[in-house]
Write a protein that holds these residues in place. Structure first.
Motif, short mmCIF file in Angstrom:
data_model
loop_
_atom_site.label_atom_id
_atom_site.label_comp_id
_atom_site.label_asym_id
_atom_site.label_seq_id
_atom_site.Cartn_x
_atom_site.Cartn_y
_atom_site.Cartn_z
N CYS A 80 0.83 -1.21 0.00
CA CYS A 80 0.00 0.00 0.00
C CYS A 80 0.86 1.26 0.00
O CYS A 80 1.84 1.35 0.74
CB CYS A 80 -0.93 0.00 1.21
SG CYS A 80 -2.05 -1.41 1.29
N LYS A 81 0.46 2.22 -0.80
CA LYS A 81 1.18 3.49 -0.83
C LYS A 81 0.88 4.32 0.41
O LYS A 81 1.77 5.00 0.93
CB LYS A 81 0.80 4.28 -2.09
CG LYS A 81 1.18 3.61 -3.39
CD LYS A 81 0.64 4.38 -4.59
CE LYS A 81 0.96 3.67 -5.89
NZ LYS A 81 0.36 4.37 -7.06
N ALA A 82 -0.36 4.29 0.87
CA ALA A 82 -0.76 5.10 2.02
C ALA A 82 -1.93 4.41 2.72
O ALA A 82 -3.09 4.72 2.44
CB ALA A 82 -1.14 6.52 1.58
N LEU A 83 -1.63 3.50 3.64
CA LEU A 83 -2.67 2.76 4.35
C LEU A 83 -3.31 3.64 5.42
O LEU A 83 -2.62 4.26 6.22
CB LEU A 83 -2.07 1.51 4.99
CG LEU A 83 -3.04 0.49 5.57
CD1 LEU A 83 -3.92 -0.10 4.48
CD2 LEU A 83 -2.28 -0.61 6.31
N LYS A 84 -4.65 3.67 5.43
CA LYS A 84 -5.38 4.49 6.41
C LYS A 84 -5.98 3.68 7.54
O LYS A 84 -6.05 4.14 8.68
CB LYS A 84 -6.47 5.31 5.71
CG LYS A 84 -5.94 6.39 4.78
CD LYS A 84 -7.09 7.21 4.20
CE LYS A 84 -6.58 8.33 3.31
NZ LYS A 84 -7.69 9.14 2.75
N SER A 85 -6.47 2.48 7.24
CA SER A 85 -7.07 1.67 8.30
C SER A 85 -6.72 0.20 8.09
O SER A 85 -6.63 -0.28 6.95
CB SER A 85 -8.59 1.84 8.34
OG SER A 85 -9.23 1.19 7.26
N PHE A 86 -6.53 -0.49 9.22
CA PHE A 86 -6.21 -1.91 9.17
C PHE A 86 -6.87 -2.60 10.35
O PHE A 86 -6.73 -2.17 11.50
CB PHE A 86 -4.70 -2.16 9.24
CG PHE A 86 -4.34 -3.62 9.19
CD1 PHE A 86 -4.11 -4.25 7.99
CD2 PHE A 86 -4.23 -4.36 10.37
CE1 PHE A 86 -3.80 -5.61 7.94
CE2 PHE A 86 -3.92 -5.71 10.34
CZ PHE A 86 -3.69 -6.34 9.11
N ARG A 87 -7.65 -3.66 10.07
CA ARG A 87 -8.23 -4.47 11.13
C ARG A 87 -8.00 -5.94 10.81
O ARG A 87 -8.19 -6.38 9.68
CB ARG A 87 -9.73 -4.22 11.28
CG ARG A 87 -10.37 -5.21 12.29
CD ARG A 87 -11.77 -4.82 12.70
NE ARG A 87 -12.72 -4.80 11.61
CZ ARG A 87 -14.03 -4.56 11.78
NH1 ARG A 87 -14.52 -4.31 12.98
NH2 ARG A 87 -14.84 -4.54 10.74
#
Length: 458
Positions: free
Chosen positions: A261-268
């Protein structure tokens, strides 16, 4: 005033509150309603095995009206019907001669044209593909459909056993750069330029082991699933910003997905335990992967739902989140957040490992591990350093000792005084069906249920 005569902005407002069934009914009432709401009807598409002919009907629609394919932003796939060529061959299971007549309206000219246009497929593969298309196996139809959805931004999936044609299509996408499913099978979706969110249920990332010497086979001698193992995701090759995984295991901390990912915002990720794969949770490896996006991550959720196993790494300290300066939401167990010392007590204060940008802190506190957590949370709630904090959500186990009950009431009072919401849920003390539903509603309000979870049952 009749609804058909309402201004366009009011019609769009009405349409935003309609489900797919109501939208379909509305666009069938007039040409104006059709033109206004057609795009909304195709924005979110769900295809599951129990919806007979869904894959076939939708492929016909977008193949005959290519502009509609560009409207699709969200695709949900749930346990589609497959024909397992290996099992049928090995067990000498005959094909069903009646299957071709069970579903009418097969457009042979169109389907053969679409298969002929598929690049890089050997003649034998195309023949196998056509046979499964003629017998209406969803796996074959989805392999034709998915590459046409050029505006796709979000994928949710529940992968079935025996998938061949979708895997083959993904193998081609990877080559050209475009109980649990292996994570590498989803690598090609990260290369779709418009995809922004990937949701998965029962996804397993295998831990790396010493490679065993094997006889190398040419790609055409191997199942497409095996071929996909050889394709890695390059760092920062994907526009995906949100990853949401339920009942999934990450043997390497989902390193390939996250670093792609270039710019990950959320991860669950809700760790599923040995029911889905034998790899333990890897808190530290996950932290190392997420650290690549310290400047962009806004929400992190890491949870255990082991269903029958206690992993040796469950209480491992992940690392400090102080430098995740855009992080607004954090959900972890207390040991993963602060670590444990040799005495089994908290090794760090919560305020020393969370960023000042945090708005919501969701903590899972293990049995008897309350320590000074109530004092730490009160300090955070009243500190100028954490002026953005708005919500505490605490899940504990058997909060029954008088001193703990008193501390919870004290913390909630302190939070009320400074305008911070403080919810404490005891996972052991059953408080009735209504209380359970309220807790579930509150939990889902913090982060909605994973869209890919149990898709075949909804």
């Amino acid at each position: 005033m009749p609804i058909i005569d309402l201004p366009l902005e009011l019609l769009h407002l009405i349409g935003s509150n309609l489900d797919q069934k109501d939208t379909r009914n509305l666009i069938s009432t007039s040409h104006r309603m059709h033109s206004v709401f057609q795009q909304k009807l195709y924005t979110n598409v769900t295809i599951r095995q129990r919806n007979v002919n869904a894959a076939q009907s939708f492929l016909y629609t977008v193949a005959r009206n290519p502009e509609l394919a560009g409207y699709v932003q969200s695709l949900t796939l749930a346990d589609w019907e497959t024909y397992d060529w290996d099992i049928h061959r090995d067990w000498n299971i005959p094909r069903d001669p009646q299957k071709t007549t069970k579903r009418p309206n097969f457009d042979g000219d169109l389907i053969r044209k679409l298969v002929d246009e598929a690049a890089d497929y050997p003649k034998e593969d195309k023949s196998k593909w056509l046979q499964d298309l003629e017998e209406y196996y969803d796996d074959a139809w989805l392999a034709l459909l998915i590459p046409r959805l050029t505006g796709l931004r979000k994928i949710s999936f529940e992968w079935p056993y025996g998938s061949y044609h979708v895997d083959k299509m993904l193998e081609k996408a990877a080559r050209n750069g475009e109980n649990a499913v292996h994570s590498y099978q989803m690598h090609p979706f990260f290369k779709f330029p418009s995809v922004r969110k990937v949701s998965g249920w029962k996804v397993a990332e295998d831990a790396k082991e010493e490679e065993e010497e094997e006889e190398e086979l040419e790609d055409f001698d191997r199942h497409p699933t095996e071929v996909l193992k050889g394709y890695s995701l390059l760092p920062q090759c994907s526009n995906v910003t949100d990853i949401d995984l339920s009942q999934s295991n990450a043997g390497e901390g989902m390193q390939q997905w996250i670093q792609a990912c270039k710019a990950l915002k959320s991860f669950r990720i809700i760790h599923g335990g040995p029911v889905f794969s034998y790899d333990d949770a890897q808190p530290r490896k996950l932290y190392n992967s997420l650290s690549l996006h310290k400047s962009t991550l806004e929400a992190i959720w890491f949870e255990y739902d082991d269903q029958g196993g206690d992993g040796e790494n469950d209480d491992e300290w992940m690392g400090s989140f102080v430098d995740f300066y855009n992080l607004k939401f954090l959900r972890l167990s207390l040991p993963n957040l602060v670590g444990l010392n040799e005495q089994g007590s908290s090794a760090r204060k919560i305020c020393d490992v969370i960023p000042s940008s945090l708005e919501t802190l969701f903590l899972d506190i293990a049995w008897g591990a309350f320590f000074d957590v109530w004092d730490d949370l009160a300090e955070i709630a009243t500190s100028r350093k954490f002026s953005k904090i708005a919500t505490f959500y605490i899940e504990g186990h058997n909060i029954s000792e008088p001193e703990d009950v008193a501390k919870v009431e004290w913390l909630q009072q302190r939070c009320r005084e400074v305008g911070v919401a403080c919810h404490v849920k005891d996972l052991v003390r059953v408080r009735g069906h209504i209380a359970y539903l309220e807790d579930t509603r509150l939990r889902n309000s913090l982060w909605p249920r994973c869209e890919a979870e149990d898709l075949g049952y909804y």
